[in-house]
Design a protein around this motif. Sequence first.
Motif, PDB file in Angstrom:
ATOM      1  N   LEU A   1      -5.539  -6.820   5.360  1.00  0.00           N
ATOM      2  CA  LEU A   1      -5.915  -5.774   4.044  1.00  0.00           C
ATOM      3  C   LEU A   1      -6.215  -4.163   4.814  1.00  0.00           C
TER       4      LEU A   1
ATOM      5  N   GLY B   1       0.755  -1.188  -0.030  1.00  0.00           N
ATOM      6  CA  GLY B   1       0.031   0.295  -0.385  1.00  0.00           C
ATOM      7  C   GLY B   1       0.947   1.494  -0.138  1.00  0.00           C
TER       8      GLY B   1
ATOM      9  N   ILE C   1      -3.166  -9.405  -2.531  1.00  0.00           N
ATOM     10  CA  ILE C   1      -3.925  -8.037  -2.489  1.00  0.00           C
ATOM     11  C   ILE C   1      -2.683  -7.816  -3.847  1.00  0.00           C
TER      12      ILE C   1
ATOM     13  N   LEU D   1      -8.736  -8.398  -4.914  1.00  0.00           N
ATOM     14  CA  LEU D   1      -8.109  -9.108  -3.464  1.00  0.00           C
ATOM     15  C   LEU D   1      -8.087 -10.265  -4.100  1.00  0.00           C
TER      16      LEU D   1
ATOM     17  N   ALA E   1      -8.445  -2.104  -6.130  1.00  0.00           N
ATOM     18  CA  ALA E   1      -7.436  -3.244  -5.863  1.00  0.00           C
ATOM     19  C   ALA E   1      -8.419  -5.110  -5.710  1.00  0.00           C
TER      20      ALA E   1
ATOM     21  N   LEU F   1      -2.824  -3.933  -6.130  1.00  0.00           N
ATOM     22  CA  LEU F   1      -3.639  -2.911  -6.169  1.00  0.00           C
ATOM     23  C   LEU F   1      -2.782  -1.659  -7.490  1.00  0.00           C
TER      24      LEU F   1
ATOM     25  N   THR G   1     -12.673  -2.359  -6.447  1.00  0.00           N
ATOM     26  CA  THR G   1     -12.300  -3.526  -5.580  1.00  0.00           C
ATOM     27  C   THR G   1     -12.786  -4.559  -6.053  1.00  0.00           C
TER      28      THR G   1
END
Lengths: 339, 339
Positions: free
Chosen positions: A111, A75, A145, A102, A100, A147, A134
């Motif tokens: 998370l 992140g 994850i 996931l 994101a 991003l 998401t």
Amino acid sequence: MSDTHELGTHITLAHGNGGANMRALIDTLFARYLRNPLLDTRADAACIPDPQAELIVTCDGFTVQPLEFPGGDIGTLAIHGTINDLAVAGAIPGYLTLTAILEEGLETALLERVIKNMSLTARENNVAVITGDTKVVRRGEGSGIYLVTTGFGSRCPGQRLGIEQIQVGDSLLVSGPVGDHGIAVLLAREQFGLSGDVSSDAASVLALTQALSEYTGLRFMRDPTRGGLATVCHDISLATGLGVRLNEGAIPVAAAVRSVCDMLGYDPLFLACEGRVVAVIAAAQAEAALRHWQELPQGQQAAIIGTVTTDRHRVILETTLGGERLLPALEDDPLPRIC
Amino acid sequence: MSDTHELGTHITLAHGNGGANMRALIDTLFARYLRNPLLDTRADAACIPDPQAELIVTCDGFTVQPLEFPGGDIGTLAIHGTINDLAVAGAIPGYLTLTAILEEGLETALLERVIKNMSLTARENNVAVITGDTKVVRRGEGSGIYLVTTGFGSRCPGQRLGIEQIQVGDSLLVSGPVGDHGIAVLLAREQFGLSGDVSSDAASVLALTQALSEYTGLRFMRDPTRGGLATVCHDISLATGLGVRLNEGAIPVAAAVRSVCDMLGYDPLFLACEGRVVAVIAAAQAEAALRHWQELPQGQQAAIIGTVTTDRHRVILETTLGGERLLPALEDDPLPRIC
């Protein structure tokens, strides 16, 4: 106190379905931490108020493994990486979008840590996440994850940077030691059974890029991420048709990074940094720019490391032993999934 | 004739490393097809020239499985989906950023088809991809291709749309039959051993949203993607504190979609569309808006399907049998990975 118990301890496919569970995920994690006046999670779009005459845009995907490492996590890396792409383009970062992807089974607590750190990093750096999306993919079709961020900033007036501005005789500067991020992530994987005291250099480079904004001889800046310093030199050489000559002895490399590289056979010049800048500047202004950087906490180890030459398409390293060797373009991947 | 032989037949980790292989991937596929005056693949950022006073931004991740399905593929879906989020926000789409997360082992030929279709769709819809990023993840940590797009558009002057503008008594319109995209993707998976003549409705809705731009009573528009029409109604109800009453008999559903739903127990009201609009408009203007839509090729089957009521937080379906039932909020995922 966390409200995340509503979400359960692990992410499920239903957290990505557009319905009540996804709403809970967005409200109790994303919106809770990333809240700001422009973020409206009931809408699929956001408005950038009063954009400047020139808006600079960049986008980046982050797939680093492991998700957390000394000096950062996926992140904070996403926020820093996006800020840095704008900063080296001569812009002041303002806004981000965040997508994101996931993986089913992801721990909610992990998370939450990532989103919380992201929100702190965004706030420290005066950037706001204004819209997001998401998706949840099945177990085994992701790695926890991924991003993706897009960043917007306003171009500093008067600054015309571009790789095509580079001229023969220009100097290359680097703002600090290279390869720390690559080695920190490598050690965090523990696949080599090594441990060491190396933290990622991941950080905003905005203070560094802004410090050079008054230099009329500044041609081009880049943050040497994937492929490292050597790849920035090859990109310069490829785009300009010129050569780059690097002085190995001048390139700052932390002792711990160098010893891990020696043990495992990596070349620090090809390893990723996430908080450094390579700047190309007219030789006459290089010393002044260097002093300017060295006055900043982030630039204390900055150095003039090379020059642009007429050696068509060649990147040459003058070695500490007095010889020289051709630095090849990166072919195989020394360290996949580094950012 | 394709130049992709340079890339080999399959994507490798080295195609994501920032070096020579990644350069080849970008040059021979992404830049080749998505070329436009603003895209400079030597830079990590792009400039949006002369942004309008209000720039609308949206971002979307795409993880659809399978990657290709009747009526589209993950690339055209990404372009259409991003255009549509801007269109329903009352904006004219202009620019996109594109991040691709590719899985090691992906067939280069498949990637080429996707990028080629994406470029055609972008051109048809007057949008340009102005910057991008590519990451490659290890085999088994993706599912071929994930795409993330961020879109920018300029808000149509004078149009103030928002879910908070919705009032009791407003009418709900839908621009065409619902659930086609969901069923087309479902059948393409072949997991049920069914085949059928259903194509995705994936398409730009810009002509539909622009057709309503003169209506002063237009409050809100949304494209019913994940979670379908029912989830848009729940989002309205949740955000406004009001209720929605739908007339089941008025909601257009294609016969083939209805029969697959009947067989497998899906409710078409919860299935994704990728080329439809739900509009909420003052009742006095609903009939005129409907005729306006019906004059367009995309809107021939448009219908007035419901009204906004004072039934706090309830979405009620008046059934074709003359009864009524509460439509629940989507909890479990009827069809994961639909977009």
